[in-house]
Design a protein around this motif. Structure first.
Motif, short mmCIF file in Angstrom:
data_model
loop_
_atom_site.label_atom_id
_atom_site.label_comp_id
_atom_site.label_asym_id
_atom_site.label_seq_id
_atom_site.Cartn_x
_atom_site.Cartn_y
_atom_site.Cartn_z
N CYS A 180 -2.39 3.14 4.65
CA CYS A 180 -2.61 2.00 3.77
C CYS A 180 -3.39 1.00 4.54
CB CYS A 180 -1.11 1.50 3.29
SG CYS A 180 -0.48 2.65 2.17
N ASP A 181 -3.93 -0.03 3.79
CA ASP A 181 -4.49 -1.41 4.33
C ASP A 181 -4.47 -2.27 3.26
OD1 ASP A 181 -6.65 -0.70 2.86
OD2 ASP A 181 -8.09 -0.25 4.27
N ASP A 223 0.14 1.82 8.22
CA ASP A 223 -1.21 2.37 8.69
C ASP A 223 -1.17 3.78 8.97
OD1 ASP A 223 -1.53 -0.42 9.05
OD2 ASP A 223 -2.38 -0.09 11.19
N GLU A 224 -0.19 4.17 9.30
CA GLU A 224 -0.02 5.71 9.51
C GLU A 224 -0.09 6.57 8.02
OE1 GLU A 224 2.05 3.53 10.76
OE2 GLU A 224 1.23 3.53 12.69
N HIS A 274 0.06 -3.35 1.74
CA HIS A 274 0.51 -2.92 3.10
C HIS A 274 1.70 -3.84 3.42
CE1 HIS A 274 0.77 -2.63 7.58
NE2 HIS A 274 -0.43 -1.72 7.38
N ARG A 275 2.82 -3.13 3.91
CA ARG A 275 4.10 -3.68 4.29
C ARG A 275 3.82 -4.90 5.05
NH1 ARG A 275 5.45 0.81 8.22
NH2 ARG A 275 5.28 -0.39 10.25
N ASP A 276 2.85 -5.34 5.81
CA ASP A 276 2.59 -6.44 6.40
C ASP A 276 1.73 -7.60 5.76
OD1 ASP A 276 3.83 -5.83 8.54
OD2 ASP A 276 2.45 -5.38 9.86
N MET A 313 8.96 1.21 3.34
CA MET A 313 8.11 0.58 4.07
C MET A 313 7.22 1.64 4.92
SD MET A 313 8.48 -2.63 3.80
CE MET A 313 9.22 -4.33 4.49
N LYS A 314 7.62 2.70 5.37
CA LYS A 314 6.79 3.82 6.05
C LYS A 314 5.61 4.24 5.01
CE LYS A 314 10.10 5.32 9.48
NZ LYS A 314 11.02 6.44 9.75
#
Lengths: 245, 225
Positions: free
Chosen positions: A82-83, A78-79, A88-90, A73-74
């Motif tokens: 990823c987008d 964003d950090e 992205h995890r979201d 997930m990390k």
């Protein structure tokens, strides 16, 4: 014959340019692999996006190790840079796959998502089925006596989409007809189905009749009717279905 | 104005017998840290959870609302999709857990109108199915509709990406899902955020959940799953 892929490939005959389409979990999602060249449409995912999606692999091997999942997930944050272009995890689709989106996509909350579904903004929804009957009734969310899964968004999607296409195997695993005179399972909606795509036939509701518009070349009309409880009508011109081996 | 509190103070607000909304589409946008904290309060019981789904099952560790169920904290669940959640299905068949299924679009609209002060709405979803049973219906312009009522909660547990100390929040991609509307429909709203910023750092026109709906902000830097 690969039943699932044969159904998926024949759903593609309903895809039209510049439309807005919801593809349900399972075979309907597979049909995105068979979009004819030159045909472009937008997908609706009820969890909250409209656009072109590509599934990205989960960055972990299994869900068995919680620490590994959290590391994965990390890696999709964003950090980590990823987008929506990378995944992205979201960002998931309605099958809960992590996805990336093509240019021009839009994300929104669930109330807007179901305004699209219910409000007649979807040109087509394709979803799985357990039973369809002569009146165009659909049952797809519950087998009495089995585990209760829940209807999710299916009832809303079929109540508002301009065209409802049901993708399912022609008969049950035990060989019983699923295209019936009257559904016996709890309904998803009444008189909502526009077309049924199975591995044996494409059946469209035209003037209140179930009309066979395409058929598997390896079956006769009599054999098809024998596997179907509902009364079938045959179009003057019947297309030959694409078969995936 | 500063709504930021520690997670224990926030979850102290949840009382026995409460109806608790939990945001998220499975784990995407689910306030997993808040749910985990609630699961440490085994004395807080007879809860009803209101959530799109019930999280994953069959994992080697307990997760999401399934943790509350395993603790015996739940009497009832209101969901749109349960999937093949093993523990929940077993508890339902033993008669230990009441299940209410709501179509997903009706679910979010019932929440939306609860937050918007509307007393009910007519929807075509579910006409001619078990969803219609026992409900008032009306024909409008030749089409039949079902009257559906607002869905309120005592507490909403919601999750955003970035929040400021006043509770203004933004979400990433599809993680907004049920969170914004749930935050309008509960007496007490607890917002979990990954990133906490000062007022003014979020552009006013980028705010997706206005802070006026939020009572407590809990900063949880660590991703939970």
């Amino acid at each position: 014959m690969n039943t699932r892929h044969t159904i998926a490939k024949n759903i593609a005959r309903f895809f039209e340019n510049d439309t807005f389409v919801n593809l349900g979990v399972g075979i309907p999602t597979l049909s995105a692999n068979y979009v004819p060249e030159g045909v472009e449409f937008l997908l609706h995912a009820e969890c909250g996006f409209a656009g072109e999606e590509t599934v990205v692999p989960f960055p972990w091997e299994s869900l068995d190790d919680r620490d590994e999942v959290i590391r994965g997930m990390k890696a999709l944050s964003d950090e980590a840079g990823c987008d929506w272009r990378t995944g992205h995890r979201d960002l998931c689709d309605a099958s809960n796959s992590l996805v990336k989106l093509g240019p021009g996509a839009a994300c929104f909350d669930s109330s807007i998502s179901f305004a699209m579904a219910r409000g007649g903004h979807l040109d087509m929804t394709v979803l799985g089925g357990l039973q369809v009957d002569e009146e165009g009734n659909l049952a797809n969310w519950m087998v009495p006596g089995k585990t209760t899964n829940g209807m999710g968004g299916a009832m809303d999607l079929v109540s508002g989409a301009k065209k409802v296409v049901v993708a399912m195997e022609h008969c049950s695993k035990s060989g019983e007809a699923k295209i019936l005179k009257k559904c016996t399972f709890p309904l998803t909606a009444v008189a909502c189905v526009s077309a049924i795509v199975t591995e044996l036939a494409v059946i469209e509701f035209i003037d209140g009749k179930m009309v066979v518009t395409a058929m598997n070349p390896n079956i006769t009309k009599e054999e098809l009717q024998a596997k179907t409880e509902a009364a079938l009508t045959f179009a003057e011109q019947i297309d030959v279905m694409d078969i995936v081996e | 104005m500063n709504k930021v509190v520690d997670i224990k103070t926030a979850i102290d607000q949840v009382k026995t017998g409460d109806k608790v909304m939990i945001g998220g589409f499975t784990n995407i946008g689910c306030p997993v840290n808040l749910v985990d904290e609630l699961a440490t309060r085994k004395e807080v019981k007879h809860l009803t959870t209101i959530s799109e789904d019930f999280g994953y099952s069959g994992l080697p560790y307990l997760q999401g609302p399934g943790k509350l169920l395993a603790n015996g904290q739940l009497d009832e669940i209101i969901v749109t999709f349960l999937g093949s959640h093993k523990e929940a299905n077993e508890a339902i068949s033993r008669g230990e857990l009441k299940l209410t299924l709501v179509p997903q679009g009706t679910f979010i609209e019932r929440i939306r109108i609860a937050g918007a002060g509307i007393g009910g709405f007519y929807t075509p979803t579910g006409v001619g199915t078990v969803v219609e049973e026992g409900k008032e219906t009306k024909v409008i312009d030749g089409r039949k509709y079902i009257l559906e009522m607002p869905l309120h909660a005592n507490v909403a547990l919601v999750k955003c990406h970035t929040a400021d100390r006043m509770g203004n929040a933004t979400f990433r991609y599809t993680a907004q899902n049920f969170n914004t509307m749930m935050a309008t429909a509960a007496d007490i709203v607890i917002l979990e955020c990954e990133k906490l910023v000062e007022p003014g750092e979020i552009r006013p026109d980028a705010v997706q959940l206005p802070g006026v709906f939020v009572d407590y902000v809990v900063h949880c830097e660590e991703v939970a799953f």
